[in-house]
Design an enzyme around this catalytic site. Structure first.
Site, PDB file in Angstrom:
ATOM      1  N   GLU A  79       0.892  -1.310   0.126  1.00 36.82           N
ATOM      2  CA  GLU A  79      -0.027  -0.018  -0.006  1.00 36.82           C
ATOM      3  C   GLU A  79       0.979   1.375   0.074  1.00 36.82           C
ATOM      4  O   GLU A  79       0.515   2.251  -0.164  1.00 36.82           O
ATOM      5  CB  GLU A  79      -0.686  -0.139   1.172  1.00 36.82           C
ATOM      6  N   CYS A 111      -4.763  -2.949   2.185  1.00 39.73           N
ATOM      7  CA  CYS A 111      -3.871  -4.385   2.892  1.00 39.73           C
ATOM      8  C   CYS A 111      -4.288  -5.722   2.385  1.00 39.73           C
ATOM      9  O   CYS A 111      -3.717  -6.556   2.845  1.00 39.73           O
ATOM     10  CB  CYS A 111      -4.371  -4.254   4.371  1.00 39.73           C
ATOM     11  N   HIS A 233      -6.573 -10.390   9.376  1.00 43.20           N
ATOM     12  CA  HIS A 233      -5.722  -9.195   9.163  1.00 43.20           C
ATOM     13  C   HIS A 233      -5.698  -8.320  10.563  1.00 43.20           C
ATOM     14  O   HIS A 233      -6.965  -8.263  11.142  1.00 43.20           O
ATOM     15  CB  HIS A 233      -6.513  -8.445   8.107  1.00 43.20           C
TER      16      HIS A 233
HETATM   17  N1  CAA Z   1      -8.568   1.108  29.343  1.00 43.39           N
HETATM   18  C1  CAA Z   1      -8.948   0.355  28.526  1.00 43.39           C
HETATM   19  N2  CAA Z   1      -9.626   0.253  27.333  1.00 43.39           N
HETATM   20  C2  CAA Z   1      -9.579   1.618  26.939  1.00 43.39           C
HETATM   21  C3  CAA Z   1      -9.246   2.812  27.956  1.00 43.39           C
HETATM   22  C4  CAA Z   1      -8.506   2.362  29.183  1.00 43.39           C
HETATM   23  N3  CAA Z   1      -8.107   3.258  29.736  1.00 43.39           N
HETATM   24  N4  CAA Z   1      -9.655   3.849  27.208  1.00 43.39           N
HETATM   25  C5  CAA Z   1     -10.240   3.352  25.841  1.00 43.39           C
HETATM   26  N5  CAA Z   1     -10.364   2.281  25.740  1.00 43.39           N
HETATM   27  C6  CAA Z   1     -10.946   1.303  24.727  1.00 43.39           C
HETATM   28  C7  CAA Z   1     -12.234   1.697  24.273  1.00 43.39           C
HETATM   29  O1  CAA Z   1     -13.409   1.448  25.215  1.00 43.39           O
HETATM   30  C8  CAA Z   1     -12.235   1.079  22.933  1.00 43.39           C
HETATM   31  O2  CAA Z   1     -12.593  -0.158  23.014  1.00 43.39           O
HETATM   32  P1  CAA Z   1     -14.098  -0.874  22.072  1.00 43.39           P
HETATM   33  O3  CAA Z   1     -13.323  -0.702  20.770  1.00 43.39           O
HETATM   34  O4  CAA Z   1     -14.079  -2.019  22.677  1.00 43.39           O
HETATM   35  O5  CAA Z   1     -15.186   0.472  22.348  1.00 43.39           O
HETATM   36  C9  CAA Z   1     -10.737   1.131  22.625  1.00 43.39           C
HETATM   37  O6  CAA Z   1      -9.934   1.283  23.816  1.00 43.39           O
HETATM   38  C10 CAA Z   1     -10.268   2.132  21.331  1.00 43.39           C
HETATM   39  O7  CAA Z   1     -10.766   3.360  22.007  1.00 43.39           O
HETATM   40  P2  CAA Z   1     -11.499   4.590  21.148  1.00 43.39           P
HETATM   41  O8  CAA Z   1     -12.648   3.833  20.147  1.00 43.39           O
HETATM   42  O9  CAA Z   1     -11.832   5.613  21.757  1.00 43.39           O
HETATM   43  O10 CAA Z   1     -10.337   4.565  20.148  1.00 43.39           O
HETATM   44  P3  CAA Z   1     -10.008   5.776  19.154  1.00 43.39           P
HETATM   45  O11 CAA Z   1     -11.172   6.320  18.390  1.00 43.39           O
HETATM   46  O12 CAA Z   1      -8.951   6.925  19.423  1.00 43.39           O
HETATM   47  O13 CAA Z   1      -9.461   4.869  18.015  1.00 43.39           O
HETATM   48  C11 CAA Z   1      -9.662   3.578  15.984  1.00 43.39           C
HETATM   49  C12 CAA Z   1      -9.522   3.655  17.596  1.00 43.39           C
HETATM   50  C13 CAA Z   1     -10.732   4.335  15.438  1.00 43.39           C
HETATM   51  C14 CAA Z   1      -9.605   2.149  15.420  1.00 43.39           C
HETATM   52  C15 CAA Z   1      -8.131   3.902  15.487  1.00 43.39           C
HETATM   53  O14 CAA Z   1      -7.233   3.485  16.039  1.00 43.39           O
HETATM   54  C16 CAA Z   1      -7.892   4.148  14.255  1.00 43.39           C
HETATM   55  O15 CAA Z   1      -8.561   4.988  13.487  1.00 43.39           O
HETATM   56  N6  CAA Z   1      -7.110   3.346  13.585  1.00 43.39           N
HETATM   57  C17 CAA Z   1      -6.773   3.326  12.176  1.00 43.39           C
HETATM   58  C18 CAA Z   1      -7.975   2.672  11.237  1.00 43.39           C
HETATM   59  C19 CAA Z   1      -7.869   1.210  11.617  1.00 43.39           C
HETATM   60  O16 CAA Z   1      -7.298   0.357  11.883  1.00 43.39           O
HETATM   61  N7  CAA Z   1      -9.262   0.439  11.313  1.00 43.39           N
HETATM   62  C20 CAA Z   1      -9.410  -0.986  11.622  1.00 43.39           C
HETATM   63  C21 CAA Z   1     -10.255  -1.611  10.329  1.00 43.39           C
HETATM   64  S1  CAA Z   1      -9.673  -0.803   8.687  1.00 43.39           S
HETATM   65  C22 CAA Z   1      -8.398  -2.268   8.247  1.00 43.39           C
HETATM   66  O17 CAA Z   1      -8.476  -2.985   8.821  1.00 43.39           O
HETATM   67  C23 CAA Z   1      -7.588  -1.726   7.329  1.00 43.39           C
HETATM   68  C24 CAA Z   1      -6.295  -1.150   7.826  1.00 43.39           C
HETATM   69  O18 CAA Z   1      -5.436  -1.942   8.223  1.00 43.39           O
HETATM   70  C25 CAA Z   1      -6.262   0.195   8.233  1.00 43.39           C
END
Ligand code: CAA
Length: 386
Positions: A79, A111, A233
């Site tokens: 990618e 990916c 993945h």
């Molecule tokens: N202790 C324990 N857990 C905690 C915590 C704490 N203190 N604080 C937060 N958490 C948990 C939340 O409850 C949440 O859990 P759930 O998913 O079970 O609800 C988890 O940690 C993540 O917290 P947020 O949802 O608040 O996290 P975020 O919004 O800041 O980021 C994300 C999460 C959106 C996935 C971000 O990492 C992101 O955008 N990543 C890139 C995109 C991605 O990887 N997408 C995955 C699918 S697409 C794909 O697979 C292709 C690829 O490779 C990109």
């Protein structure tokens, strides 16, 4: 006659930032990263490392052990391509001194493209069983600083030797396929980092898993209980846990997380490696099992944003342990060192060459291969041992 993998080897750069360090900088609870997304470290390439140098480091042990006889095709999945025209595989071809009489092309679909490369390679060796294909999956996952994706960065490459009558993993002939046109994660040509709708992407990933699984079943795939391991993945390991739970719900069975956790050990230490990620998960499951896995089947799910999903399977071959590079993999991980937040920022800003300026790269790579300079718009790669 069966087709599949006779060797797999990975590489990841020797520097990383602890996610606890990133959490401290952002003033957030480190458990959000260690538990919430299930990651510990982000692998960081030096200024003189990229998808080509990582691919060379991953492929060299395979070439050293098995030679180049019969390899007539190189498929490079990424990618994070370094040129809009020239395949990264051709730079790799030069660095590794591969035979001139072969095909060489780069494949792109977020990916997912390494899975297409693997399936194309299996089809090729089924038609020409005396030939072999080198499949490379290599990526640098880099998100904007201070974005929600920042904690899910990483870098790594997996090299795979695809043959008839494989000695490591037979790849099943049934695949479950799914495509939909969505904007969950994408990277327009003018951008160095992707645009991502993180929560939406995670939902579409789970939907693609179910759709691909249903298609796999409709095409006569194995039943859920025929699998001893599942490899997903892994943009972050918690995504794999969610996927495994989701699939168990789809087949109306209780979830056994021990079937998926062995595939997540390496990912937690490296981060997302995009195309390489599900193949790193397979290596993680193979390298980190004391149990003899001979004859066992792995359920595999490959996802590429945009989006595609493919569910397929692999069966572990007798004598597979003789074809692992587990000692080298452990050594690569053991010899890494952490960097401070300030040094992470310097590495994050590594020159891409997109500005067209001549650049001599600082000597930072620990491996044999490096990007020495960008000179007159040409990427100059070197082999320290040449
Ligand atoms: N202790 C324990 N857990 C905690 C915590 C704490 N203190 N604080 C937060 N958490 C948990 C939340 O409850 C949440 O859990 P759930 O998913 O079970 O609800 C988890 O940690 C993540 O917290 P947020 O949802 O608040 O996290 P975020 O919004 O800041 O980021 C994300 C999460 C959106 C996935 C971000 O990492 C992101 O955008 N990543 C890139 C995109 C991605 O990887 N997408 C995955 C699918 S697409 C794909 O697979 C292709 C690829 O490779 C990109």
């Amino acid at each position: 006659m069966s087709t599949g993998l006779s060797a797999m080897s990975f590489y990841t750069p020797h520097r990383y930032i602890e996610l606890a360090e990133l959490a401290e900088h952002h003033g957030i609870d480190p458990a959000k990263f260690s538990k919430g997304i299930g990651q510990e470290k982000i692998a960081l390439p030096g200024h003189d490392e990229d998808i080509v140098t990582m691919a060379a480091e991953a492929a060299k042990p395979i070439i050293d052990r098995y030679g180049t006889d019969g390899i007539d095709t190189l498929l490079f999945a990424t990618e994070t391509g370094v040129d809009q025209s020239k395949s990264a595989g051709i730079y790799l071809h030069g660095l590794l001194g591969l035979p001139a009489n072969m095909r060489n092309v780069e494949l792109k679909q977020a990916c997912y493209s390494a899975t297409v490369a693997l399936q194309m390679a299996c089809a090729h060796v089924a038609r020409k069983p005396d030939r072999k294909v080198l499949v490379i999956a290599s990526d640098v996952a880099r998100y904007d600083l201070d974005s929600s994706g920042e904690a899910t960065q990483g870098a790594g490459a997996v090299a795979m030797l695809v043959t008839a009558n494989p000695t490591l993993l037979e790849i099943g002939t049934v695949s479950g396929l799914f495509t939909e046109d969505i904007m969950d994660f994408w990277r327009p040509n003018h951008r160095r980092t992707p645009l991502v709708d993180g929560k939406y992407s995670a939902l579409r990933y789970l939907n693609a898993l179910v759709e691909a699984w249903r298609d796999y079943q409709a095409n006569g795939g194995k039943s859920y209980d025929q699998f001893s391991r599942f490899c997903y993945h892994l943009p972050f390991s918690r995504m794999g846990e969610k996927a495994h739970r989701h699939l168990a719900k789809e087949v109306k069975t209780s979830v056994d997380m021990d079937q998926a956790l062995p595939g997540m050990i390496y990912n937690r230490q490296i981060g997302n490696s995009y195309t390489a990620s599900v193949y790193l998960a397979i290596l993680s499951a193979l390298d980190n099992s004391d149990e003899d896995l001979t004859g066992q089947s792995f359920g595999l799910f490959s996802y590429g944003s945009g989006a595609n999903g493919e569910f397929f399977d692999a069966t572990v071959q007798e004598g597979y342990r003789d074809h692992l590079f587990d000692a080298r993999h452990r050594e690569i991980l053991a010899e890494r060192s952490p960097v401070s937040y300030e040094d992470y920022i310097k590495l994050w800003q590594a020159r891409s060459g997109a500005d067209g300026e001549n650049t001599v790269m600082p000597d930072e790579a620990a491996g044999r291969y490096r990007l020495a300079s960008i000179d007159d718009h040409k990427r100059i790669y070197t082999d320290r041992n040449a």
